[in-house]
Write an enzyme that holds these catalytic residues in place. Sequence first.
Site, PDB file in Angstrom:
ATOM      1  N   ASN A   9      -0.466  -4.675  50.406  1.00 38.83           N
ATOM      2  CA  ASN A   9      -1.666  -4.061  49.837  1.00 38.83           C
ATOM      3  C   ASN A   9      -1.459  -3.875  48.340  1.00 38.83           C
ATOM      4  O   ASN A   9      -0.822  -2.924  47.907  1.00 38.83           O
ATOM      5  CB  ASN A   9      -1.927  -2.719  50.531  1.00 38.83           C
ATOM      6  N   HIS A 179     -12.834  -1.391  48.260  1.00 36.56           N
ATOM      7  CA  HIS A 179     -11.955  -0.458  48.967  1.00 36.56           C
ATOM      8  C   HIS A 179     -12.306  -0.386  50.452  1.00 36.56           C
ATOM      9  O   HIS A 179     -12.118   0.643  51.108  1.00 36.56           O
ATOM     10  CB  HIS A 179     -12.019   0.953  48.365  1.00 36.56           C
TER      11      HIS A 179
END
Length: 395
Positions: A9, A179
Amino acid sequence: MSQKILAINSGSSSLKFKLYELPDQTVLANGHVDRIGQRNSTFTFEIHGKQNVQAEAMKDHLAAIQAVVNGLLTSHVIEHKSEIVAVGHRISHGGRFYTHPVRIDAAVKAKIKELSVLSPLHNPVNLAGIEALEKILPEAQEVATFDTSFHATIPAKAYMYGLPYSYFEDHDIRRYGFHGPSHEYVTLKARELFGEQQTHRMITCHLGNGASLCAELDGKSVNSSMGFTPLAGLLMGTRSGDIDPEIIPFIEERFHLSSEDVRKVLNQDSGLLGLSGISNDVRDLSEAAHEGNSRAQLALDVYVHQIQQYIGAYTTDLDGLDTLVFTAGVGEHSAIVRQAVCAQLGYLGVKLDEAKNQANALSIEAPDSRVKVAVIPTDEESIIARDIIQVLGLN
Protein backbone atom coordinates in the site's frame (compact mmCIF):
# COMPACT_ATOMS: atom_id res chain seq x y z
CA MET A 1 5.76 -24.97 1.81
CA SER A 2 2.82 -22.71 2.67
CA GLN A 3 1.63 -20.06 0.26
CA LYS A 4 1.95 -16.44 1.23
CA ILE A 5 0.61 -13.22 -0.27
CA LEU A 6 1.95 -9.71 0.15
CA ALA A 7 -0.20 -6.57 0.23
CA ILE A 8 1.62 -3.36 -0.73
CA ASN A 9 0.00 0.00 0.00
CA SER A 10 1.98 2.95 -1.32
CA GLY A 11 0.96 6.46 -0.32
CA SER A 12 2.54 9.66 -1.55
CA SER A 13 5.10 9.71 1.29
CA SER A 14 4.59 6.34 2.96
CA LEU A 15 4.38 2.62 2.34
CA LYS A 16 2.53 -0.01 4.35
CA PHE A 17 2.67 -3.77 3.91
CA LYS A 18 1.27 -6.99 5.31
CA LEU A 19 2.36 -10.55 4.64
CA TYR A 20 -0.44 -13.13 4.90
CA GLU A 21 -0.26 -16.91 5.07
CA LEU A 22 -2.94 -18.90 3.26
CA PRO A 23 -5.47 -20.40 3.61
CA ASP A 24 -6.32 -18.75 6.96
CA GLN A 25 -5.06 -15.28 5.96
CA THR A 26 -2.91 -15.18 9.09
CA VAL A 27 -0.83 -12.00 9.29
CA LEU A 28 2.80 -13.09 9.59
CA ALA A 29 4.41 -9.65 9.39
CA ASN A 30 3.45 -6.07 8.84
CA GLY A 31 5.03 -2.69 8.87
CA HIS A 32 5.34 0.71 7.34
CA VAL A 33 7.85 3.19 6.05
CA ASP A 34 7.12 6.80 6.98
CA ARG A 35 8.38 10.08 5.52
CA ILE A 36 9.79 8.57 2.34
CA GLY A 37 12.08 11.03 0.58
CA GLN A 38 12.93 12.85 3.80
CA ARG A 39 16.08 12.54 5.89
CA ASN A 40 14.14 11.40 8.96
CA SER A 41 12.31 8.47 7.34
CA THR A 42 11.69 5.40 9.52
CA PHE A 43 11.10 1.71 8.82
CA THR A 44 8.82 -0.08 11.30
CA PHE A 45 8.67 -3.88 11.11
CA GLU A 46 6.44 -6.05 13.32
CA ILE A 47 6.54 -9.85 13.72
CA HIS A 48 4.51 -11.78 16.31
CA GLY A 49 3.73 -8.58 18.18
CA LYS A 50 7.38 -7.55 18.48
CA GLN A 51 8.15 -4.24 16.81
CA ASN A 52 11.46 -3.03 15.44
CA VAL A 53 11.90 0.59 14.39
CA GLN A 54 14.84 1.67 12.31
CA ALA A 55 15.86 5.17 11.32
CA GLU A 56 16.77 4.49 7.73
CA ALA A 57 16.94 6.99 4.90
CA MET A 58 14.56 5.97 2.11
CA LYS A 59 15.11 8.13 -0.95
CA ASP A 60 12.10 6.74 -2.82
CA HIS A 61 9.43 4.03 -2.87
CA LEU A 62 11.74 1.59 -4.66
CA ALA A 63 14.15 1.71 -1.75
CA ALA A 64 11.25 1.19 0.66
CA ILE A 65 9.98 -1.91 -1.18
CA GLN A 66 13.47 -3.41 -1.32
CA ALA A 67 13.80 -2.85 2.42
CA VAL A 68 10.50 -4.66 3.02
CA VAL A 69 11.53 -7.76 1.05
CA ASN A 70 14.97 -7.78 2.65
CA GLY A 71 13.35 -7.51 6.07
CA LEU A 72 11.12 -10.52 5.41
CA LEU A 73 14.14 -12.59 4.40
CA THR A 74 16.58 -11.54 7.11
CA SER A 75 13.95 -12.03 9.83
CA HIS A 76 13.23 -15.54 8.43
CA VAL A 77 9.52 -14.86 8.09
CA ILE A 78 10.20 -16.30 4.67
CA GLU A 79 13.18 -18.47 3.81
CA HIS A 80 12.88 -17.97 0.07
CA LYS A 81 11.20 -15.37 -2.09
CA SER A 82 9.27 -18.09 -3.96
CA GLU A 83 7.06 -18.57 -0.88
CA ILE A 84 5.26 -15.34 -1.87
CA VAL A 85 2.93 -16.47 -4.66
CA ALA A 86 1.09 -13.19 -5.19
CA VAL A 87 1.39 -9.48 -4.50
CA GLY A 88 -1.46 -6.97 -4.39
CA HIS A 89 -0.94 -3.27 -5.01
CA ARG A 90 -3.14 -0.35 -4.13
CA ILE A 91 -3.37 1.80 -7.26
CA SER A 92 -4.60 5.36 -7.03
CA HIS A 93 -6.43 6.08 -10.28
CA GLY A 94 -8.31 3.52 -12.37
CA GLY A 95 -10.46 6.02 -14.24
CA ARG A 96 -13.55 4.53 -15.86
CA PHE A 97 -11.58 1.47 -16.86
CA TYR A 98 -11.36 -0.39 -13.55
CA THR A 99 -14.32 -0.65 -11.20
CA HIS A 100 -13.06 -3.96 -9.79
CA PRO A 101 -9.64 -5.41 -8.92
CA VAL A 102 -7.74 -7.01 -11.80
CA ARG A 103 -4.72 -9.18 -12.51
CA ILE A 104 -1.81 -6.99 -13.61
CA ASP A 105 -0.48 -7.47 -17.14
CA ALA A 106 1.22 -5.25 -19.71
CA ALA A 107 -2.07 -3.59 -20.70
CA VAL A 108 -2.94 -2.78 -17.10
CA LYS A 109 0.51 -1.30 -16.48
CA ALA A 110 0.16 0.83 -19.60
CA LYS A 111 -3.19 2.16 -18.42
CA ILE A 112 -1.82 2.92 -14.94
CA LYS A 113 0.98 4.88 -16.59
CA GLU A 114 -1.48 6.70 -18.87
CA LEU A 115 -3.56 7.70 -15.87
CA SER A 116 -0.50 9.02 -13.99
CA VAL A 117 -1.24 12.51 -15.30
CA LEU A 118 -4.41 12.40 -13.17
CA SER A 119 -2.64 11.13 -10.04
CA PRO A 120 0.95 12.36 -10.28
CA LEU A 121 1.86 11.71 -6.64
CA HIS A 122 0.59 8.11 -6.63
CA ASN A 123 0.21 6.27 -9.94
CA PRO A 124 3.91 6.68 -10.81
CA VAL A 125 5.07 5.24 -7.46
CA ASN A 126 2.40 2.53 -7.69
CA LEU A 127 3.74 1.53 -11.10
CA ALA A 128 7.32 1.69 -9.85
CA GLY A 129 6.34 -0.70 -7.08
CA ILE A 130 4.79 -3.13 -9.54
CA GLU A 131 7.88 -3.11 -11.73
CA ALA A 132 10.24 -3.41 -8.77
CA LEU A 133 8.42 -6.47 -7.47
CA GLU A 134 8.42 -8.03 -10.93
CA LYS A 135 12.20 -8.05 -10.61
CA ILE A 136 12.40 -8.92 -6.91
CA LEU A 137 9.65 -11.59 -6.98
CA PRO A 138 9.54 -12.72 -10.63
CA GLU A 139 7.42 -15.80 -9.92
CA ALA A 140 4.67 -13.97 -8.02
CA GLN A 141 1.41 -12.95 -9.71
CA GLU A 142 0.35 -9.34 -9.18
CA VAL A 143 -3.12 -7.85 -8.62
CA ALA A 144 -4.26 -4.21 -8.68
CA THR A 145 -6.79 -2.78 -6.23
CA PHE A 146 -7.96 0.66 -7.35
CA ASP A 147 -8.74 3.59 -5.09
CA THR A 148 -11.55 4.65 -7.39
CA SER A 149 -13.50 1.37 -7.46
CA PHE A 150 -15.42 1.82 -4.19
CA HIS A 151 -16.83 5.10 -5.49
CA ALA A 152 -18.39 3.61 -8.64
CA THR A 153 -21.77 3.93 -6.86
CA ILE A 154 -21.63 7.75 -6.69
CA PRO A 155 -24.67 9.09 -8.61
CA ALA A 156 -24.36 11.35 -11.65
CA LYS A 157 -25.65 14.39 -9.78
CA ALA A 158 -22.58 14.12 -7.52
CA TYR A 159 -19.93 13.08 -10.04
CA MET A 160 -20.72 15.47 -12.92
CA TYR A 161 -18.92 18.80 -13.27
CA GLY A 162 -20.46 21.96 -14.71
CA LEU A 163 -18.40 21.67 -17.90
CA PRO A 164 -19.45 21.05 -21.51
CA TYR A 165 -21.02 17.60 -21.60
CA SER A 166 -18.63 16.48 -24.34
CA TYR A 167 -15.76 16.68 -21.83
CA PHE A 168 -17.44 13.90 -19.88
CA GLU A 169 -18.71 12.00 -22.89
CA ASP A 170 -15.48 12.06 -24.89
CA HIS A 171 -12.79 12.45 -22.24
CA ASP A 172 -14.26 10.92 -19.06
CA ILE A 173 -13.89 14.10 -17.02
CA ARG A 174 -15.93 13.49 -13.86
CA ARG A 175 -15.56 12.97 -10.13
CA TYR A 176 -14.03 9.57 -9.33
CA GLY A 177 -13.19 9.67 -5.61
CA PHE A 178 -10.16 8.04 -3.99
CA HIS A 179 -8.93 6.26 -0.84
CA GLY A 180 -11.47 3.58 -1.74
CA PRO A 181 -9.89 0.65 0.15
CA SER A 182 -9.73 2.71 3.33
CA HIS A 183 -13.28 4.05 3.11
CA GLU A 184 -14.53 0.56 2.22
CA TYR A 185 -12.73 -1.10 5.11
CA VAL A 186 -13.88 1.32 7.82
CA THR A 187 -17.41 1.27 6.39
CA LEU A 188 -17.55 -2.52 6.60
CA LYS A 189 -15.97 -2.46 10.08
CA ALA A 190 -18.36 0.18 11.40
CA ARG A 191 -21.37 -1.74 10.13
CA GLU A 192 -20.02 -4.89 11.77
CA LEU A 193 -19.39 -3.11 15.08
CA PHE A 194 -22.42 -0.83 15.33
CA GLY A 195 -25.06 -2.46 13.13
CA GLU A 196 -26.80 -1.43 9.94
CA GLN A 197 -29.28 0.96 11.55
CA GLN A 198 -26.59 2.98 13.35
CA THR A 199 -24.54 3.19 10.12
CA HIS A 200 -27.40 3.90 7.69
CA ARG A 201 -26.08 7.46 7.15
CA MET A 202 -22.34 7.64 7.67
CA ILE A 203 -19.41 9.92 6.88
CA THR A 204 -15.89 8.51 6.94
CA CYS A 205 -12.90 10.85 7.26
CA HIS A 206 -9.61 9.50 5.92
CA LEU A 207 -7.12 12.01 7.27
CA GLY A 208 -3.48 11.38 6.44
CA ASN A 209 -0.92 13.16 4.28
CA GLY A 210 -3.61 12.70 1.65
CA ALA A 211 -7.10 13.34 2.98
CA SER A 212 -10.66 12.73 1.82
CA LEU A 213 -14.17 12.43 3.14
CA CYS A 214 -16.78 10.00 1.88
CA ALA A 215 -20.54 9.94 2.38
CA GLU A 216 -22.01 6.43 2.61
CA LEU A 217 -25.64 5.44 2.50
CA ASP A 218 -26.24 1.85 3.62
CA GLY A 219 -22.57 1.06 3.07
CA LYS A 220 -22.30 2.47 -0.45
CA SER A 221 -20.36 5.57 -1.46
CA VAL A 222 -22.60 8.42 -2.61
CA ASN A 223 -20.05 11.25 -2.59
CA SER A 224 -16.32 11.83 -2.19
CA SER A 225 -14.37 15.02 -1.57
CA MET A 226 -11.70 13.98 -4.08
CA GLY A 227 -12.64 14.37 -7.71
CA PHE A 228 -11.25 13.86 -11.21
CA THR A 229 -7.87 13.57 -9.47
CA PRO A 230 -6.71 13.20 -5.84
CA LEU A 231 -5.84 16.91 -5.86
CA ALA A 232 -9.46 17.91 -5.27
CA GLY A 233 -11.28 18.38 -2.00
CA LEU A 234 -9.56 19.08 1.30
CA LEU A 235 -6.31 20.90 1.76
CA MET A 236 -3.78 18.09 2.40
CA GLY A 237 -0.14 17.64 3.33
CA THR A 238 1.28 19.14 0.13
CA ARG A 239 -1.83 19.35 -2.07
CA SER A 240 -3.95 22.46 -2.41
CA GLY A 241 -7.36 20.84 -2.45
CA ASP A 242 -10.18 22.85 -4.02
CA ILE A 243 -9.26 26.30 -5.33
CA ASP A 244 -10.87 28.86 -7.63
CA PRO A 245 -10.02 27.52 -11.14
CA GLU A 246 -9.13 31.02 -12.30
CA ILE A 247 -6.09 30.93 -9.99
CA ILE A 248 -4.41 28.51 -12.41
CA PRO A 249 -4.17 30.79 -15.48
CA PHE A 250 -3.47 33.72 -13.15
CA ILE A 251 -0.33 32.16 -11.64
CA GLU A 252 0.73 30.78 -15.03
CA GLU A 253 0.73 34.28 -16.46
CA ARG A 254 1.98 36.14 -13.38
CA PHE A 255 4.90 33.80 -12.66
CA HIS A 256 5.50 32.52 -16.21
CA LEU A 257 4.80 28.93 -15.28
CA SER A 258 4.14 25.97 -17.54
CA SER A 259 1.25 23.58 -16.89
CA GLU A 260 3.76 21.13 -15.43
CA ASP A 261 5.11 23.86 -13.13
CA VAL A 262 1.58 24.59 -11.92
CA ARG A 263 0.91 20.89 -11.40
CA LYS A 264 3.98 20.72 -9.16
CA VAL A 265 2.93 23.80 -7.19
CA LEU A 266 -0.55 22.42 -6.55
CA ASN A 267 0.54 18.85 -5.75
CA GLN A 268 3.88 19.25 -3.99
CA ASP A 269 4.29 22.82 -2.74
CA SER A 270 0.83 23.65 -1.38
CA GLY A 271 -1.46 22.37 1.37
CA LEU A 272 -0.25 22.35 4.96
CA LEU A 273 3.34 22.71 3.78
CA GLY A 274 2.59 25.69 1.57
CA LEU A 275 0.51 27.53 4.15
CA SER A 276 2.80 26.88 7.11
CA GLY A 277 6.18 27.01 5.40
CA ILE A 278 7.27 24.42 7.96
CA SER A 279 5.99 20.92 7.29
CA ASN A 280 3.31 18.79 5.66
CA ASP A 281 2.95 16.77 8.87
CA VAL A 282 0.17 17.56 11.35
CA ARG A 283 2.39 16.38 14.21
CA ASP A 284 5.03 18.97 13.40
CA LEU A 285 2.45 21.70 12.92
CA SER A 286 0.66 20.91 16.18
CA GLU A 287 3.96 21.23 18.04
CA ALA A 288 4.87 24.46 16.26
CA ALA A 289 1.41 25.94 16.86
CA HIS A 290 1.69 25.05 20.56
CA GLU A 291 4.94 27.01 20.63
CA GLY A 292 3.18 30.03 19.13
CA ASN A 293 3.87 29.75 15.40
CA SER A 294 0.96 31.63 13.81
CA ARG A 295 1.36 30.16 10.31
CA ALA A 296 1.32 26.62 11.68
CA GLN A 297 -1.88 27.49 13.55
CA LEU A 298 -3.38 29.05 10.42
CA ALA A 299 -2.65 25.90 8.39
CA LEU A 300 -4.35 23.74 11.01
CA ASP A 301 -7.32 26.12 11.24
CA VAL A 302 -7.88 26.02 7.46
CA TYR A 303 -7.54 22.21 7.48
CA VAL A 304 -10.12 21.77 10.24
CA HIS A 305 -12.51 24.31 8.73
CA GLN A 306 -12.56 22.50 5.40
CA ILE A 307 -13.28 19.15 7.07
CA GLN A 308 -16.21 20.77 8.89
CA GLN A 309 -17.55 22.19 5.64
CA TYR A 310 -17.55 18.81 3.93
CA ILE A 311 -19.22 17.14 6.89
CA GLY A 312 -21.99 19.73 6.71
CA ALA A 313 -22.43 19.25 2.97
CA TYR A 314 -22.46 15.47 3.18
CA THR A 315 -24.98 15.51 6.00
CA THR A 316 -27.26 17.23 3.49
CA ASP A 317 -26.53 14.52 0.90
CA LEU A 318 -27.45 11.86 3.46
CA ASP A 319 -30.45 13.74 4.93
CA GLY A 320 -28.91 13.42 8.36
CA LEU A 321 -25.99 11.72 10.08
CA ASP A 322 -25.87 8.59 12.23
CA THR A 323 -22.14 7.86 12.47
CA LEU A 324 -18.95 9.85 11.91
CA VAL A 325 -15.72 7.86 11.54
CA PHE A 326 -12.13 9.10 11.75
CA THR A 327 -9.34 6.99 10.26
CA ALA A 328 -5.77 7.06 8.81
CA GLY A 329 -2.72 8.61 10.47
CA VAL A 330 -4.18 11.93 11.57
CA GLY A 331 -7.73 10.65 12.04
CA GLU A 332 -6.61 7.78 14.26
CA HIS A 333 -3.96 9.56 16.34
CA SER A 334 -4.68 13.29 16.53
CA ALA A 335 -7.12 13.97 19.35
CA ILE A 336 -6.49 17.68 18.76
CA VAL A 337 -7.78 17.54 15.19
CA ARG A 338 -10.81 15.40 16.09
CA GLN A 339 -11.74 17.73 18.93
CA ALA A 340 -11.36 20.81 16.74
CA VAL A 341 -13.46 19.29 13.94
CA CYS A 342 -16.26 18.20 16.25
CA ALA A 343 -16.30 21.45 18.21
CA GLN A 344 -18.45 23.08 15.50
CA LEU A 345 -20.74 20.08 14.89
CA GLY A 346 -23.02 20.55 17.88
CA TYR A 347 -25.85 21.54 15.54
CA LEU A 348 -25.76 17.94 14.22
CA GLY A 349 -25.90 16.52 17.72
CA VAL A 350 -22.19 15.63 17.82
CA LYS A 351 -20.68 15.74 21.30
CA LEU A 352 -17.34 14.21 22.31
CA ASP A 353 -16.23 12.56 25.52
CA GLU A 354 -12.87 14.29 25.89
CA ALA A 355 -11.25 11.53 27.96
CA LYS A 356 -12.17 8.92 25.36
CA ASN A 357 -11.00 11.21 22.58
CA GLN A 358 -7.61 11.70 24.24
CA ALA A 359 -7.31 7.93 24.62
CA ASN A 360 -8.08 7.31 20.93
CA ALA A 361 -10.91 5.01 22.02
CA LEU A 362 -13.14 3.20 19.54
CA SER A 363 -16.23 5.26 20.43
CA ILE A 364 -15.41 8.80 21.50
CA GLU A 365 -18.88 10.36 21.64
CA ALA A 366 -20.42 11.53 24.90
CA PRO A 367 -23.41 9.55 26.28
CA ASP A 368 -25.82 12.29 25.19
CA SER A 369 -24.39 12.65 21.65
CA ARG A 370 -27.01 12.02 18.96
CA VAL A 371 -24.28 10.89 16.54
CA LYS A 372 -21.92 7.97 17.00
CA VAL A 373 -18.31 9.17 16.64
CA ALA A 374 -15.73 6.43 16.09
CA VAL A 375 -12.00 6.05 15.65
CA ILE A 376 -11.40 2.98 13.48
CA PRO A 377 -7.85 2.11 12.39
CA THR A 378 -7.90 1.55 8.67
CA ASP A 379 -6.71 -1.72 7.16
CA GLU A 380 -6.45 -1.18 3.43
CA GLU A 381 -4.13 -4.17 3.21
CA SER A 382 -6.94 -6.55 4.21
CA ILE A 383 -9.00 -5.26 1.27
CA ILE A 384 -5.98 -5.77 -1.01
CA ALA A 385 -5.51 -9.32 0.33
CA ARG A 386 -9.21 -10.09 -0.21
CA ASP A 387 -8.89 -8.87 -3.80
CA ILE A 388 -5.80 -11.02 -4.45
CA ILE A 389 -7.63 -14.12 -3.27
CA GLN A 390 -10.78 -13.33 -5.28
CA VAL A 391 -9.02 -12.40 -8.53
CA LEU A 392 -6.56 -15.31 -8.51
CA GLY A 393 -8.92 -17.89 -6.99
CA LEU A 394 -6.55 -18.67 -4.12
CA ASN A 395 -7.68 -20.62 -1.06
